[in-house]
Write a protein that holds these residues in place. Sequence first.
Motif, PDB file in Angstrom:
ATOM      1  N   ASP A   5       0.830  -1.208   0.000  1.00  0.00           N
ATOM      2  CA  ASP A   5       0.000   0.000   0.000  1.00  0.00           C
ATOM      3  C   ASP A   5       0.865   1.258   0.000  1.00  0.00           C
ATOM      4  O   ASP A   5       0.560   2.242  -0.692  1.00  0.00           O
ATOM      5  CB  ASP A   5      -0.920   0.001   1.218  1.00  0.00           C
ATOM      6  CG  ASP A   5      -1.983  -1.083   1.150  1.00  0.00           C
ATOM      7  OD1 ASP A   5      -2.111  -1.708   0.077  1.00  0.00           O
ATOM      8  OD2 ASP A   5      -2.673  -1.314   2.159  1.00  0.00           O
ATOM      9  N   VAL A   6       1.934   1.221   0.782  1.00  0.00           N
ATOM     10  CA  VAL A   6       2.851   2.362   0.814  1.00  0.00           C
ATOM     11  C   VAL A   6       3.508   2.553  -0.546  1.00  0.00           C
ATOM     12  O   VAL A   6       3.600   3.676  -1.063  1.00  0.00           O
ATOM     13  CB  VAL A   6       3.918   2.168   1.907  1.00  0.00           C
ATOM     14  CG1 VAL A   6       4.919   3.322   1.884  1.00  0.00           C
ATOM     15  CG2 VAL A   6       3.268   2.056   3.284  1.00  0.00           C
ATOM     16  N   ALA A   7       3.949   1.447  -1.148  1.00  0.00           N
ATOM     17  CA  ALA A   7       4.622   1.527  -2.448  1.00  0.00           C
ATOM     18  C   ALA A   7       3.677   2.049  -3.526  1.00  0.00           C
ATOM     19  O   ALA A   7       4.065   2.881  -4.361  1.00  0.00           O
ATOM     20  CB  ALA A   7       5.169   0.156  -2.834  1.00  0.00           C
ATOM     21  N   LEU A   8       2.429   1.579  -3.518  1.00  0.00           N
ATOM     22  CA  LEU A   8       1.458   2.028  -4.524  1.00  0.00           C
ATOM     23  C   LEU A   8       1.179   3.515  -4.383  1.00  0.00           C
ATOM     24  O   LEU A   8       1.171   4.256  -5.380  1.00  0.00           O
ATOM     25  CB  LEU A   8       0.163   1.227  -4.380  1.00  0.00           C
ATOM     26  CG  LEU A   8      -0.974   1.610  -5.346  1.00  0.00           C
ATOM     27  CD1 LEU A   8      -0.536   1.407  -6.791  1.00  0.00           C
ATOM     28  CD2 LEU A   8      -2.236   0.803  -5.039  1.00  0.00           C
ATOM     29  N   SER A   9       0.954   3.961  -3.156  1.00  0.00           N
ATOM     30  CA  SER A   9       0.703   5.386  -2.934  1.00  0.00           C
ATOM     31  C   SER A   9       1.918   6.216  -3.318  1.00  0.00           C
ATOM     32  O   SER A   9       1.788   7.290  -3.917  1.00  0.00           O
ATOM     33  CB  SER A   9       0.344   5.628  -1.469  1.00  0.00           C
ATOM     34  OG  SER A   9       0.155   7.004  -1.212  1.00  0.00           O
ATOM     35  N   LEU A  10       3.095   5.710  -3.006  1.00  0.00           N
ATOM     36  CA  LEU A  10       4.325   6.439  -3.314  1.00  0.00           C
ATOM     37  C   LEU A  10       4.515   6.596  -4.819  1.00  0.00           C
ATOM     38  O   LEU A  10       4.864   7.684  -5.307  1.00  0.00           O
ATOM     39  CB  LEU A  10       5.518   5.710  -2.700  1.00  0.00           C
ATOM     40  CG  LEU A  10       6.883   6.386  -2.817  1.00  0.00           C
ATOM     41  CD1 LEU A  10       6.847   7.768  -2.184  1.00  0.00           C
ATOM     42  CD2 LEU A  10       7.954   5.528  -2.160  1.00  0.00           C
ATOM     43  N   VAL A  11       4.261   5.529  -5.572  1.00  0.00           N
ATOM     44  CA  VAL A  11       4.401   5.592  -7.026  1.00  0.00           C
ATOM     45  C   VAL A  11       3.380   6.560  -7.622  1.00  0.00           C
ATOM     46  O   VAL A  11       3.709   7.397  -8.478  1.00  0.00           O
ATOM     47  CB  VAL A  11       4.245   4.188  -7.643  1.00  0.00           C
ATOM     48  CG1 VAL A  11       4.159   4.277  -9.162  1.00  0.00           C
ATOM     49  CG2 VAL A  11       5.415   3.302  -7.239  1.00  0.00           C
TER      50      VAL A  11
END
Length: 317
Positions: free
Chosen positions: A37-43
């Motif tokens: 979830d963090v990676a998706l939001s970050l991208v």
Amino acid sequence: MENPSLGWARSLVCGFGSLFVPIFAERQAFGPIPAQDVALSLVMMTMVCTAAGYVLTRSAPLLLTRLLLRLHPNLQLRDDVWEEVVPGQEAQLGEEAAEEGVAKKRYIRKRTGAELLFIVVHNSAVTSMAMLAWLLGYPYLALHAFCLEIGYEVFDSFSLGFQRMEPETLIHHLVSPICILCSTQTDIDFRVLCQLSICIDLSGAILGMSKFLLRFSHLSASKIYQFLSIVYIFLRVIFPLIDTVIIVSRELTTKGSFSTRLQLQSDQQGFFARTDWTQLYFWSMAVMNSFNAYFFLVIRARSRLPAHVVSIYETQN
């Protein structure tokens, strides 16, 4: 039986006080948030920030300046704001080149006016998202706001490059994402993080606008620095320190003493399983608070200089 009016007044006072000292009876944990979830939001947020940044600073670099003048038609700007070169391009020094017969070139060493105004736009967006997340009680909106902040750090690093990036900016761009990413793996109340984000990004928007006015307007540099010193002491020093104390004290209260937090849990398997995210978060917060205190002292020192000295300094730097 308590008087209903007194209960309402007490609730109002407590609610208003929580805006400045965000202490709540029940914790609304921000994390741990799954890594995907963090990676998706970050991208997503990095792509949004990069696209907006490219359009507003490279493709249409005067768009924000024209919008500013529409909002404040009485603001008088220097001619330099219209003659700036887009980062990555070169400008010919006309008169000197004509006299010497040599095509001399100069490279941009500072942030351009468009880049300073984009700081205002970006920080205002993060501030608005953090406020909305707090009001709606939606931690994932806060996650997107914080990841948008990281997205700007990424965009700004590539936009400035090594030629224009100052050491302080480099350290900030490294430590700030560490603070944000570590916070996603702790159970800190997300409203405390929202207040911290509001303070940092609101002051960042004011700082970006102040730097723009210092370079391109005819306003008093001393008065701008005096205003900045007031903003910094509250939004970058006092309130962040309050949030830091709240975060550290609650983590130590619920998870053990400070010496315990500095030890890795060696009975678990794997590096990431043993890593204490709160420990790294504490150290990164200490670095950011130190930087904020240092910059406040610099701004306060400049605000106390004679007006003509400040004007000369801003013209030459």
